[in-house]
Design a protein around this motif. Structure first.
Motif, PDB file in Angstrom:
ATOM      1  N   TYR A 194      48.715  48.108  87.396  1.00  0.00           N
ATOM      2  CA  TYR A 194      49.989  48.812  87.471  1.00  0.00           C
ATOM      3  C   TYR A 194      49.848  50.001  88.419  1.00  0.00           C
ATOM      4  N   LEU A 195      50.964  50.605  88.780  1.00  0.00           N
ATOM      5  CA  LEU A 195      50.970  51.789  89.630  1.00  0.00           C
ATOM      6  C   LEU A 195      51.543  52.968  88.863  1.00  0.00           C
ATOM      7  N   ASN A 196      50.888  54.137  89.001  1.00  0.00           N
ATOM      8  CA  ASN A 196      51.474  55.317  88.387  1.00  0.00           C
ATOM      9  C   ASN A 196      52.625  55.821  89.275  1.00  0.00           C
ATOM     10  N   GLU A 197      53.242  56.932  88.909  1.00  0.00           N
ATOM     11  CA  GLU A 197      54.434  57.382  89.624  1.00  0.00           C
ATOM     12  C   GLU A 197      54.143  57.817  91.049  1.00  0.00           C
ATOM     13  N   TRP A 198      52.858  58.060  91.371  1.00  0.00           N
ATOM     14  CA  TRP A 198      52.473  58.430  92.732  1.00  0.00           C
ATOM     15  C   TRP A 198      51.879  57.249  93.498  1.00  0.00           C
ATOM     16  N   GLY A 199      51.917  56.049  92.900  1.00  0.00           N
ATOM     17  CA  GLY A 199      51.459  54.854  93.591  1.00  0.00           C
ATOM     18  C   GLY A 199      49.992  54.542  93.428  1.00  0.00           C
ATOM     19  N   ARG A 200      49.289  55.256  92.513  1.00  0.00           N
ATOM     20  CA  ARG A 200      47.866  54.970  92.307  1.00  0.00           C
ATOM     21  C   ARG A 200      47.720  53.783  91.361  1.00  0.00           C
ATOM     22  N   PRO A 201      46.956  52.744  91.756  1.00  0.00           N
ATOM     23  CA  PRO A 201      46.780  51.580  90.887  1.00  0.00           C
ATOM     24  C   PRO A 201      45.816  51.865  89.734  1.00  0.00           C
ATOM     25  N   PHE A 202      46.064  51.209  88.585  1.00  0.00           N
ATOM     26  CA  PHE A 202      45.192  51.369  87.422  1.00  0.00           C
ATOM     27  C   PHE A 202      45.344  50.159  86.504  1.00  0.00           C
ATOM     28  N   PHE A 203      44.330  49.948  85.664  1.00  0.00           N
ATOM     29  CA  PHE A 203      44.400  48.922  84.634  1.00  0.00           C
ATOM     30  C   PHE A 203      45.027  49.534  83.383  1.00  0.00           C
ATOM     31  N   LYS A 204      46.043  48.909  82.874  1.00  0.00           N
ATOM     32  CA  LYS A 204      46.712  49.406  81.670  1.00  0.00           C
ATOM     33  C   LYS A 204      45.849  49.147  80.434  1.00  0.00           C
ATOM     34  N   ASP A 205      45.772  50.145  79.546  1.00  0.00           N
ATOM     35  CA  ASP A 205      45.040  50.030  78.275  1.00  0.00           C
ATOM     36  C   ASP A 205      43.578  49.659  78.483  1.00  0.00           C
ATOM     37  N   SER A 206      42.923  50.312  79.430  1.00  0.00           N
ATOM     38  CA  SER A 206      41.511  50.042  79.699  1.00  0.00           C
ATOM     39  C   SER A 206      40.819  51.329  80.104  1.00  0.00           C
ATOM     40  N   GLU A 207      39.527  51.424  79.762  1.00  0.00           N
ATOM     41  CA  GLU A 207      38.729  52.574  80.186  1.00  0.00           C
ATOM     42  C   GLU A 207      38.201  52.405  81.602  1.00  0.00           C
ATOM     43  N   ILE A 208      38.392  51.244  82.182  1.00  0.00           N
ATOM     44  CA  ILE A 208      37.906  50.975  83.528  1.00  0.00           C
ATOM     45  C   ILE A 208      38.819  51.642  84.558  1.00  0.00           C
ATOM     46  N   ASP A 209      38.204  52.347  85.497  1.00  0.00           N
ATOM     47  CA  ASP A 209      38.951  52.932  86.605  1.00  0.00           C
ATOM     48  C   ASP A 209      38.356  52.419  87.913  1.00  0.00           C
ATOM     49  N   PHE A 210      39.159  52.391  88.960  1.00  0.00           N
ATOM     50  CA  PHE A 210      38.692  51.873  90.240  1.00  0.00           C
ATOM     51  C   PHE A 210      39.451  52.532  91.370  1.00  0.00           C
ATOM     52  N   ASN A 211      38.929  52.391  92.561  1.00  0.00           N
ATOM     53  CA  ASN A 211      39.600  52.883  93.751  1.00  0.00           C
ATOM     54  C   ASN A 211      39.074  52.108  94.956  1.00  0.00           C
ATOM     55  N   ILE A 212      39.922  51.932  95.951  1.00  0.00           N
ATOM     56  CA  ILE A 212      39.594  51.137  97.134  1.00  0.00           C
ATOM     57  C   ILE A 212      39.929  51.944  98.377  1.00  0.00           C
ATOM     58  N   SER A 213      39.094  51.805  99.396  1.00  0.00           N
ATOM     59  CA  SER A 213      39.360  52.449 100.683  1.00  0.00           C
ATOM     60  C   SER A 213      38.894  51.530 101.803  1.00  0.00           C
ATOM     61  N   HIS A 214      39.525  51.660 102.953  1.00  0.00           N
ATOM     62  CA  HIS A 214      39.060  50.870 104.097  1.00  0.00           C
ATOM     63  C   HIS A 214      39.280  51.638 105.387  1.00  0.00           C
ATOM     64  N   THR A 215      38.488  51.295 106.353  1.00  0.00           N
ATOM     65  CA  THR A 215      38.594  51.813 107.709  1.00  0.00           C
ATOM     66  C   THR A 215      38.269  50.660 108.639  1.00  0.00           C
ATOM     67  N   GLY A 275      36.815  47.797 110.133  1.00  0.00           N
ATOM     68  CA  GLY A 275      35.647  46.951 109.943  1.00  0.00           C
ATOM     69  C   GLY A 275      34.921  47.094 108.626  1.00  0.00           C
ATOM     70  N   CYS A 276      35.433  47.870 107.682  1.00  0.00           N
ATOM     71  CA  CYS A 276      34.717  48.036 106.417  1.00  0.00           C
ATOM     72  C   CYS A 276      35.691  48.348 105.283  1.00  0.00           C
ATOM     73  N   VAL A 277      35.438  47.742 104.126  1.00  0.00           N
ATOM     74  CA  VAL A 277      36.227  47.974 102.920  1.00  0.00           C
ATOM     75  C   VAL A 277      35.272  48.306 101.781  1.00  0.00           C
ATOM     76  N   VAL A 278      35.594  49.328 100.992  1.00  0.00           N
ATOM     77  CA  VAL A 278      34.763  49.712  99.854  1.00  0.00           C
ATOM     78  C   VAL A 278      35.608  49.745  98.588  1.00  0.00           C
ATOM     79  N   CYS A 279      34.978  49.423  97.470  1.00  0.00           N
ATOM     80  CA  CYS A 279      35.645  49.433  96.165  1.00  0.00           C
ATOM     81  C   CYS A 279      34.686  50.031  95.145  1.00  0.00           C
ATOM     82  N   ILE A 280      35.129  51.065  94.447  1.00  0.00           N
ATOM     83  CA  ILE A 280      34.326  51.697  93.400  1.00  0.00           C
ATOM     84  C   ILE A 280      34.952  51.389  92.046  1.00  0.00           C
ATOM     85  N   ILE A 281      34.095  51.077  91.063  1.00  0.00           N
ATOM     86  CA  ILE A 281      34.547  50.737  89.708  1.00  0.00           C
ATOM     87  C   ILE A 281      33.648  51.454  88.706  1.00  0.00           C
ATOM     88  N   THR A 282      34.236  51.954  87.624  1.00  0.00           N
ATOM     89  CA  THR A 282      33.437  52.608  86.581  1.00  0.00           C
ATOM     90  C   THR A 282      34.112  52.484  85.228  1.00  0.00           C
TER      91      THR A 282
END
Length: 215
Positions: A71-92, A94-101
């Motif tokens: 889902y997206l919060n009111e500022w457009g940040r994606p998140f998993f509903k009802d979960s302790e897992i958080d993540f974020n993605i970035s790209h430039t 030739g490269c894409v990175v994804c962090i999960i915790t």
């Protein structure tokens, strides 16, 4: 646990391969990806979702964690509903990175280090940061502070509604935003890139960083 997965790419995928990967995604993701005009942007968005799905499947076993439950919060940040897992993605380029915790809030930002006219960015930096940036012809210092600030803003969740100048970075790899302390970690992927991760918790066991190759 904190996991960062990344992929580097140079060439456009064959159409059949691209479509086979697209078919793994929810319809809303496919629609969003097809809106990009450049193939580089389409494939970066695609790889971001694939990295997230593969990271969740490999390291965080939870039947509710699927791309369909983002889902997206009111500022457009994606998140998993009802979960302790958080993540974020970035790209430039030739490269894409994804962090999960599963330990707290995270953000990540990556930039290709290249020549840039930094004059217009002085208002986002404090005096010492700007002194370092102004004396660095390689622009590496600029991208260091930029990715630090961007990763924190992305972790915080309100995006560009927060001025980057409000992020106060100290000399010990930490930062404060409106009285809240954040931890900043440089992520070594490729010397052509600058990448930082921001967390609202201290990373005691380090970060697992893995390059991914999709078949």
């Amino acid at each position: 646990m904190v996991v960062i997965q990344y992929i580097r790419f140079k060439k456009q995928l064959p159409e059949k391969v691209f479509e086979s990967y697209m078919n793994l995604l929810p319809e809303k993701d496919r629609q969003n990806i097809r809106r990009f005009l450049r193939w580089q942007d389409r494939e970066a968005a695609l790889y971001g979702r694939l990295l997230l799905a593969s990271g969740i499947n490999k390291y965080f076993k939870d039947s509710n964690l699927t791309l369909h439950n983002i889902y997206l919060n009111e500022w457009g940040r994606p998140f998993f509903k009802d979960s302790e897992i958080d993540f974020n993605i970035s790209h430039t380029d030739g490269c894409v990175v994804c962090i999960i915790t599963n330990e707290g809030r995270v953000g990540i930002d990556i930039e290709l280090i290249r020549a840039i006219d930094t004059e217009g960015f002085q208002k986002y930096m404090d005096a010492l940061q700007w002194q370092e940036i102004a004396g660095d012809s390689s622009c590496t210092s600029f991208y260091k502070y930029w990715t630090m600030k961007e990763s924190l803003i992305k972790a915080e969740g309100r995006g560009l509604s927060i001025p980057l100048s409000d992020v106060k970075i100290d000399t010990k790899g930490a930062a404060k935003l409106y009285g809240h302390r954040w931890h900043l970690t440089e992520v070594s992927i490729d010397r052509r890139y600058m990448c930082h991760a921001a967390t609202d918790f201290s990373i005691e066991d380090g970060i697992q960083i893995l390059e991914v190759f999709f078949p």
